[in-house]
Design an enzyme around this catalytic site. Structure first.
Site, PDB file in Angstrom:
ATOM      1  N   GLY A   1       0.846  -1.192   0.000  1.00 23.99           N
ATOM      2  CA  GLY A   1       0.000   0.000   0.000  1.00 23.99           C
ATOM      3  C   GLY A   1       0.875   1.234   0.000  1.00 23.99           C
ATOM      4  CG  LEU A   2      -0.458   4.661  -2.122  1.00 23.39           C
ATOM      5  CD1 LEU A   2      -1.536   5.707  -2.379  1.00 23.39           C
ATOM      6  CD2 LEU A   2       0.692   4.814  -3.100  1.00 23.39           C
ATOM      7  CB  SER A   3       4.253   6.440   1.886  1.00 22.28           C
ATOM      8  OG  SER A   3       4.899   6.938   3.026  1.00 22.28           O
ATOM      9  N   GLY A   4       2.235   5.584   4.481  1.00 20.73           N
ATOM     10  CA  GLY A   4       1.310   6.124   5.476  1.00 20.73           C
ATOM     11  C   GLY A   4      -0.002   5.379   5.598  1.00 20.73           C
ATOM     12  CB  ALA A   5      -1.598   2.719   3.580  1.00 22.25           C
ATOM     13  N   GLY A   6      -0.542   2.463   6.848  1.00 20.57           N
ATOM     14  CA  GLY A   6      -0.660   1.657   8.065  1.00 20.57           C
ATOM     15  C   GLY A   6       0.036   0.309   8.015  1.00 20.57           C
ATOM     16  CE  LYS A   7       3.558   0.131   3.108  1.00 22.77           C
ATOM     17  NZ  LYS A   7       2.943   1.469   3.072  1.00 22.77           N
ATOM     18  CB  THR A   8       5.134   0.310   9.828  1.00 19.92           C
ATOM     19  OG1 THR A   8       5.903   0.407   8.614  1.00 19.92           O
ATOM     20  CG2 THR A   8       6.062   0.100  11.004  1.00 19.92           C
TER      21      THR A   8
ATOM     22  CB  SER B   1       5.804  -4.231  -3.019  1.00 18.96           C
ATOM     23  OG  SER B   1       4.819  -4.402  -2.044  1.00 18.96           O
TER      24      SER B   1
END
Length: 172
Positions: free
Chosen positions: A8-15, A82
């Site tokens: 997903g895009l930067s800031g979407a909550g992946k981490t 990715s």
């Protein structure tokens, strides 16, 4: 073993979601490794830039690590933008149990969050090749799970992923 691949895009909550998943799976007794894109950039991928070819290499390297770790009984959780669909689809053919989690969040929400100030810099032209602004992000066509991070809390997203892992018989 299996790989959970958050895209997903930067800031979407992946981490954030990957940390919650790691906590829950560790609590259940699984050996796991958390592979975060930002951390990998400072290690095995410090030689890579942000152009398309380097982003593809990044995905290939991380995918290879996942294959090795899974082979040795370690669950891998990856949080990596990715951006290219083809790169992620190649991983499906190489990693036996590949679970793609799409962290879907509207750009306007991400612009409002912008915890690192990256969108602001990208919009000002200070960052070239920024995914979602000056570079494309290709949404997954068939992710196992989609988490709508503008509507679901991180804990709801975690429960959603764990439920799907149960349905796929990857966890007890």
């Amino acid at each position: 073993m299996f790989t959970i691949w958050l895209t997903g895009l930067s800031g979407a909550g992946k981490t954030t979601l990957s940390a919650l998943l790691a906590e829950e799976l560790c609590r259940k007794g699984y050996k796991l490794e958390l592979l975060d894109g930002d951390q990998l950039r400072g290690g095995i991928s410090r030689d890579l830039g942000y152009g398309k070819e380097d982003r593809i290499k990044q995905v290939q390297r991380v995918g290879y690590l996942c294959e090795l770790l899974n082979k040795h009984g370690v669950v891998t959780i990856v949080s990596l933008i990715s951006p290219y669909r083809d790169s992620r689809e190649v991983l499906r053919t190489k990693i036996k149990h590949f679970v793609e989690v799409y962290m879907k969040c509207p750009l306007e929400t991400l612009l409002g969050r912008d915890p690192k100030g990256l969108y602001k810099k990208a919009l000002a032209g200070e960052i070239k090749s920024f995914t979602g602004i000056s570079d494309p992000y290709e949404e997954p066509l068939r992710p196992e799970i989609t988490v709508f991070s503008d509507q679901e809390t991180p804990h709801q997203g975690c429960e959603k992923v764990l439920q799907r892992l149960l349905e796929l018989e990857l966890i007890d």
